[in-house]
Design an enzyme around this catalytic site. Structure first.
Site, PDB file in Angstrom:
ATOM      1  N   ASP A  95       0.867  -1.187   0.000  1.00  0.00           N
ATOM      2  CA  ASP A  95       0.000   0.000   0.000  1.00  0.00           C
ATOM      3  C   ASP A  95       0.903   1.235   0.000  1.00  0.00           C
ATOM      4  O   ASP A  95       2.121   1.134   0.170  1.00  0.00           O
ATOM      5  CB  ASP A  95      -0.913   0.013   1.238  1.00  0.00           C
ATOM      6  CG  ASP A  95      -1.878   1.207   1.230  1.00  0.00           C
ATOM      7  OD1 ASP A  95      -2.416   1.539   0.149  1.00  0.00           O
ATOM      8  OD2 ASP A  95      -2.074   1.837   2.290  1.00  0.00           O
ATOM      9  N   SER A  96       0.267   2.397  -0.146  1.00  0.00           N
ATOM     10  CA  SER A  96       1.027   3.645  -0.055  1.00  0.00           C
ATOM     11  C   SER A  96       1.416   3.928   1.401  1.00  0.00           C
ATOM     12  O   SER A  96       2.335   4.703   1.650  1.00  0.00           O
ATOM     13  CB  SER A  96       0.175   4.798  -0.587  1.00  0.00           C
ATOM     14  OG  SER A  96      -1.033   4.877   0.153  1.00  0.00           O
ATOM     15  N   CYS A 120     -10.978   2.360  -0.793  1.00  0.00           N
ATOM     16  CA  CYS A 120      -9.606   2.749  -0.433  1.00  0.00           C
ATOM     17  C   CYS A 120      -9.333   2.034   0.884  1.00  0.00           C
ATOM     18  O   CYS A 120     -10.172   2.082   1.793  1.00  0.00           O
ATOM     19  CB  CYS A 120      -9.494   4.257  -0.248  1.00  0.00           C
ATOM     20  SG  CYS A 120      -7.958   4.796   0.551  1.00  0.00           S
ATOM     21  N   CYS A 166      -4.102  -1.721  -2.062  1.00  0.00           N
ATOM     22  CA  CYS A 166      -4.250  -0.305  -2.367  1.00  0.00           C
ATOM     23  C   CYS A 166      -5.141  -0.244  -3.610  1.00  0.00           C
ATOM     24  O   CYS A 166      -4.767  -0.777  -4.664  1.00  0.00           O
ATOM     25  CB  CYS A 166      -2.881   0.298  -2.662  1.00  0.00           C
ATOM     26  SG  CYS A 166      -2.961   1.977  -3.320  1.00  0.00           S
ATOM     27  N   ASN A 167      -6.298   0.351  -3.458  1.00  0.00           N
ATOM     28  CA  ASN A 167      -7.216   0.436  -4.608  1.00  0.00           C
ATOM     29  C   ASN A 167      -6.628   1.273  -5.723  1.00  0.00           C
ATOM     30  O   ASN A 167      -6.843   1.000  -6.900  1.00  0.00           O
ATOM     31  CB  ASN A 167      -8.539   1.059  -4.189  1.00  0.00           C
ATOM     32  CG  ASN A 167      -9.390   0.115  -3.369  1.00  0.00           C
ATOM     33  OD1 ASN A 167     -10.332  -0.465  -3.864  1.00  0.00           O
ATOM     34  ND2 ASN A 167      -9.048  -0.068  -2.116  1.00  0.00           N
TER      35      ASN A 167
HETATM   36  N1  DGL Z   1      -4.895   3.099   0.504  1.00  0.00           N
HETATM   37  C1  DGL Z   1      -4.856   3.496  -0.843  1.00  0.00           C
HETATM   38  C2  DGL Z   1      -6.052   3.038  -1.640  1.00  0.00           C
HETATM   39  O1  DGL Z   1      -6.594   2.006  -1.306  1.00  0.00           O
HETATM   40  C3  DGL Z   1      -4.317   4.842  -1.247  1.00  0.00           C
HETATM   41  C4  DGL Z   1      -4.476   6.054  -0.400  1.00  0.00           C
HETATM   42  C5  DGL Z   1      -3.581   7.172  -0.910  1.00  0.00           C
HETATM   43  O2  DGL Z   1      -2.352   7.012  -0.798  1.00  0.00           O
HETATM   44  O3  DGL Z   1      -4.105   8.152  -1.475  1.00  0.00           O
HETATM   45  O4  DGL Z   1      -6.439   3.633  -2.591  1.00  0.00           O
END
Ligand code: DGL
Length: 263
Positions: free
Chosen positions: A7-8, A178, A69-70
């Site tokens: 993930d980020s 997310c 991470c979506n």
């Molecule tokens: N958790 C991430 C997602 O599922 C990204 C959130 C981000 O870094 O903007 O999209």
């Protein structure tokens, strides 16, 4: 071998939490925290970050990577032509889960990059053209959660702004599109009331990963498998956020220096 979770930042921990009870392999968690928020990055940047993350996982001999991470699942994953290891996408899991419960009106809360990719409406359209999808970008949410906020005025007003259009559209199901958002699920539930389904796709991805693990030799017992935590940014900040968000003291977080940034 170990299963990779990517993930980020801290969002992938909502998936890690769901996978822990079924894990029969150790885990390598990597949060690309130096580049958060992914939701505000371009396609070119996201593809670059994802390729470097995959190289990291390959170097650490990951058996597969859960793209928890979506945004990366929506924008970068489809552009990887020959994945070096099996990849699990949040999007497919979320769509399957929503189709199982919706009466036809689905709201998707997601980052700006995920929303602009149009991946959710396309995936629902392909699976069931009868389902109407309302997508809502939530640019303030992931940075707030990453900073350790689960409640309070800023979280409440951001959520109010983002769920209002979904309530107006009378959705019957809300997908948390997310992986950061399950951390604020109680506040979302409070604001939308008890009738609407709120879905955390981590539940669905657990079933997929369980199937993958079933065919492999177990390396550890569920509940006893270890996790190595890696981030590209500040390891202490990550540890602190995990403590605040999950009440969990995680062991040493290691730093992976990413190079060749597309800024
Ligand atoms: N958790 C991430 C997602 O599922 C990204 C959130 C981000 O870094 O903007 O999209």
């Amino acid at each position: 071998m170990a299963l990779g979770i990517f993930d980020s930042g801290v969002g992938g921990l909502t998936v890690w939490r769901a996978l822990r009870p079924i894990m029969t392999e150790h885990t390598i968690y990597f949060g690309d925290t130096v580049h958060i928020p992914y939701g505000e990055k371009t396609q070119e940047q996201l593809v670059g970050y994802f390729q470097r993350a995959l190289a990291f996982f390959v170097q650490r001999q990951a058996s597969a990577v859960v793209v928890a991470c979506n945004t990366a699942s929506a924008v970068a994953l489809p552009r990887v032509k020959e994945p070096p290891v099996p990849l699990f996408s949040m999007i497919d899991a979320a769509v399957r889960q929503a189709l199982a419960v919706t009466k036809g009106r689905v709201g998707v809360l997601a980052t700006r990059a995920t929303t602009e990719s149009g991946v959710y409406p396309k995936a629902f359209q392909a699976a069931d053209p009868g389902v109407e999808v309302v997508s809502q970008a939530c640019p303030k949410l992931a940075p707030l959660i990453e900073a350790g906020f689960r409640r309070g005025e800023m979280v409440e007003s951001a959520i109010a702004e983002y769920v209002t259009p979904l309530l107006q559209a009378q959705v019957d199901t809300i997908v948390l599109g997310c992986t950061h958002y399950p951390f604020v699920l109680p506040e979302i539930r409070r604001q939308v009331g008890p009738e609407i389904h709120i879905l955390d796709p981590a539940e669905e991805i657990r079933a997929e990963v369980a199937e993958f693990l079933r065919d492999r030799k177990p390396e550890c017992q569920p509940g006893e498998c270890r996790t190595e935590f890696w981030v590209s940014g500040d390891p202490w900040q990550f540890r602190d956020a995990v403590k605040v968000l999950m009440g969990l003291e995680i062991p040493a977080v290691q730093r992976y220096h990413v190079s060749g940034d597309v800024m």
